[in-house]
Design an enzyme around this catalytic site. Structure first.
Site, mmCIF file in Angstrom:
data_model
loop_
_atom_site.group_PDB
_atom_site.id
_atom_site.type_symbol
_atom_site.label_atom_id
_atom_site.label_comp_id
_atom_site.label_asym_id
_atom_site.label_seq_id
_atom_site.Cartn_x
_atom_site.Cartn_y
_atom_site.Cartn_z
ATOM 1 N N GLU A 241 31.178 37.743 42.291
ATOM 2 C CA GLU A 241 31.854 37.078 43.255
ATOM 3 C C GLU A 241 31.372 37.417 44.715
ATOM 4 O O GLU A 241 30.962 36.641 45.658
ATOM 5 C CB GLU A 241 33.466 36.897 43.310
ATOM 6 C CG GLU A 241 33.411 35.846 41.865
ATOM 7 C CD GLU A 241 35.269 35.948 41.619
ATOM 8 O OE1 GLU A 241 36.029 36.142 42.519
ATOM 9 O OE2 GLU A 241 35.308 35.563 40.626
ATOM 10 N N GLU A 242 31.418 38.791 44.907
ATOM 11 C CA GLU A 242 30.784 39.354 46.100
ATOM 12 C C GLU A 242 29.373 38.888 46.225
ATOM 13 O O GLU A 242 29.047 38.546 47.600
ATOM 14 C CB GLU A 242 30.888 40.798 45.763
ATOM 15 C CG GLU A 242 30.094 41.654 47.070
ATOM 16 C CD GLU A 242 30.311 43.244 46.930
ATOM 17 O OE1 GLU A 242 31.288 43.831 46.098
ATOM 18 O OE2 GLU A 242 29.521 43.884 47.773
ATOM 19 N N ARG A 243 28.502 38.757 45.284
ATOM 20 C CA ARG A 243 27.226 38.373 45.572
ATOM 21 C C ARG A 243 26.895 37.055 45.972
ATOM 22 O O ARG A 243 26.235 36.488 46.751
ATOM 23 C CB ARG A 243 26.268 38.890 44.334
ATOM 24 C CG ARG A 243 26.256 40.463 44.530
ATOM 25 C CD ARG A 243 25.638 40.978 43.037
ATOM 26 N NE ARG A 243 25.664 42.380 43.100
ATOM 27 C CZ ARG A 243 25.586 43.172 42.023
ATOM 28 N NH1 ARG A 243 25.390 42.872 40.711
ATOM 29 N NH2 ARG A 243 25.732 44.503 42.326
ATOM 30 N N GLY A 246 28.175 36.704 49.172
ATOM 31 C CA GLY A 246 27.283 37.060 50.228
ATOM 32 C C GLY A 246 26.061 36.147 50.701
ATOM 33 O O GLY A 246 25.624 36.015 51.677
#
Ligand SMILES: Cc1cc2nc3c(=O)[nH]c(=O)nc-3n(C[C@H](O)[C@H](O)[C@H](O)COP(=O)(O)OP(=O)(O)OC[C@H]3O[C@@H](n4cnc5c(N)ncnc54)[C@H](O)[C@@H]3O)c2cc1C
Length: 386
Positions: A241-243, A246
Site C-alpha cells: 500500500e505504501e508503494r 507513493g
C-alpha cells in the site's frame, strides 16, 4: 479504472483541502522545517480523509482502495511533497497492518484516533545498518512477563518527532530473519524513547524526520499486531500500500511540473521567440506527459488487482520503480527549461526536484524494486544469508 460521481466528489474534497489548508502555508512550513501536524490531521480527520479505506466500525469510510488512490493523486497538487508524505505515512504506511491484523483493542486505542486525527503515527522499519536489507535489522523486543522490553534504534523516521505511536518492526526471537520479527505498536510517550535532532534533508523539508532510540522501553505484549514472528510478512504486505500510494502521489505532482513549465516557457523568450516554440522543448514535454500516462495506467492496474484481493507485489513494485525513475526525469528536464530560475531554492521546480528524489530511495530503493520484480519473473539468482 472507472471513477464514479463518489470518486469525483472525494477528489474535489481533497483538492479543496489542498488549496485551502495546505498550499497557502507550504512556503512557511518548508522554511520552518515542520508543520502543525496535529491541527492539520484533525481537520483531515473531520472530513474522513484519514480513514477512507479503513473499516467503518473503527471510524473509517469503509471504501475500497480506488478512493485512497484518488486522494493520494490529488494530494500531489500540494506545493510541497513533505505534507502529503506525512499524510501518506498516517494513512498508508503505519496503519494498514493494524487495520488488517490488529486486535480490537489495538484498533480502538490506535486506529480510531489515527482516523480522527487525534493521534499521529509513524512507521519504524529502517535502521542505520539496515534500510534496504530489512531482514538484517537489529532492534529487539524481548519478553519479560506480559511485556516486551525494546532496545535498539530506528533511522529516518518520518513524523516521529510529533508522533503519538510508532508501528515498530522488531526482532522478537532468534529464529531465521524472516520468522523472528513482529510488528508492535509502541506509544511514543513510553519511558526510554529519545530522538536525534531533526535530520537535515535535501527535500521534503516540511516533514519532520528523526532517528529514534529505544532504551529498555516496556510495552505490553498485547500491543503486538497479529501472531509473533509474522511481522516481516505483515510489513511486506504493508509495503504494497505504501508503494501504490507513493506512485499515485507523484502522478499529479509531475503533471503539475509540466504544466508550470509550459506556462513559464510560453512567457520566457530567447532569440525573439517563446521557449515553448522550440521543438526540442515541446516534444520533450509531450514525451514526458506520455510517460506519466503510462505510470498512471500501471498504478491503476496495480490498484484494481489490489481491490480484487490479488497479489499485487509485482505491479506495486513496478509502479513504485517507474514513479521514482520518471520523477527524476520529469523534474530534471523541467528544471532545465527554467534555466537559472530553476536553480533557485524557492523555485517550484527546484522544490519538486528535491522532494521527488526521495521516491527512488524511500520505501524500498529502485534496486530493491528491481530485485522484487526479478524474483517474481524467476530471474533472481538464489542468495545465501549467514
Ligand atoms: C526522507 C526520508 C524519510 C524516510 N522515512 C522512513 C520512515 O518513515 N520509516 C522507515 O522505516 N524508513 C524511512 N526511511 C528510510 C528509507 O526507507 C531507506 O532510506 C531506504 O529503504 C534505503 O535504505 P538505506 O538508506 O539504508 O540505503 P542502503 O540500504 O544503504 O542502500 C543504499 C543504496 O544502495 C543501492 N542498493 C541497496 N541494495 C542494493 C542491491 N541489493 N543491489 C543493488 N543496489 C542496491 C540502492 O540504490 C540504495 O539506495 C526514510 C528515508 C528518507 C530519506
Amino acid at each position: 479504472m472507472k471513477f464514479t460521481a463518489e470518486h469525483e466528489a472525494l477528489r474535489k474534497t481533497v483538492r479543496d483541502f489542498v488549496e485551502k489548508e495546505i498550499n497557502p502555508y507550504c512556503d512557511e512550513w518548508e522554511e520552518a522545517g515542520e508543520f502543525p501536524i496535529h491541527d492539520l490531521f484533525r481537520k483531515l480527520g473531520a472530513l474522513g480523509l484519514l480513514g477512507i479505506q479503513k473499516p467503518e466500525e473503527y471510524g473509517g469510510m469503509g471504501l475500497d482502495y480506488s478512493y485512497n488512490l484518488v486522494a493520494a493523486e490529488e494530494l500531489g497538487m500540494a506545493h510541497c511533497g513533505g505534507v502529503p508524505l506525512a499524510i501518506g505515512v498516517q494513512t498508508d504506511m503505519c496503519t494498514p497492518a493494524i487495520a488488517r491484523f490488529g486486535s480490537d483493542e489495538l484498533k480502538r486505542t490506535f486506529l480510531t484516533p489515527a482516523i480522527t486525527g487525534e493521534m499521529v503515527g509513524c512507521i519504524g522499519v529502517s535502521e542505520v545498518g539496515a534500510g534496504s536489507d530489512v531482514a538484517g535489522m537489529k532492534t529487539t523486543a524481548r519478553k519479560d512477563g506480559d511485556d516486551y522490553i525494546i532496545n535498539g534504534s530506528k533511522m529516518w523516521i518520518t513524523n516521529s518527532p510529533k508522533a503519538d505511536f510508532i508501528c515498530l518492526l522488531a526482532n522478537t526471537s532468534d529464529d531465521k530473519p524472516h520468522k523472528n520479527k513482529s510488528l508492535i505498536v509502541v506509544p511514543m510517550s513510553s519511558p526510554g524513547i529519545s530522538f536525534s535532532p531533526h535530520l537535515n534533508k535535501l527535500g521534503m523539508r516540511s516533514s519532520e524526520t528523526a532517528q529514534i532510540f529505544f532504551d529498555d522501553v516496556r510495552v505490553p505484549q498485547r500491543n503486538r499486531i497479529g501472531a509473533e514472528g509474522t511481522g516481516f510478512m505483515m510489513q511486506m504486505l504493508q509495503f504494497q500500500e505504501e508503494r501504490m500510494w507513493g506512485a499515485a502521489n507523484v502522478i499529479k505532482a509531475l503533471e503539475n511540473c509540466i504544466d508550470q513549465t509550459i506556462a513559464y516557457c510560453r512567457e520566457r523568450k530567447t532569440f525573439g521567440q517563446p521557449l515553448i516554440d522550440n521543438q526540442v522543448i515541446h516534444f520533450r514535454l509531450a514525451e514526458l506527459q506520455t510517460e506519466i500516462e503510462a505510470l498512471r495506467a500501471l498504478t491503476y492496474q496495480a490498484c484494481e488487482l489490489h481491490i480484487e484481493g490479488k497479489d499485487v507485489t509485482k505491479l506495486a513494485s513496478m509502479a513504485k520503480l517507474k514513479a521514482g525513475r520518471l520523477g527524476r526525469e520529469v523534474t530534471d528536464s523541467c528544471l532545465q527549461y527554467w534555466g537559472g530560475m530553476g536553480y533557485m531554492w524557492d523555485n517550484p521546480l527546484s522544490r519538486a526536484f528535491r522532494d521527488v528524489r526521495l521516491v527512488s530511495i524511500g520505501g524500498g530503493a529502485d534496486e530493491i524494486m528491481l530485485g522484487i520484480i526479478c524474483k517474481m519473473m524467476g530471474t533472481l539468482p538464489g542468495k545465501k544469508r549467514d
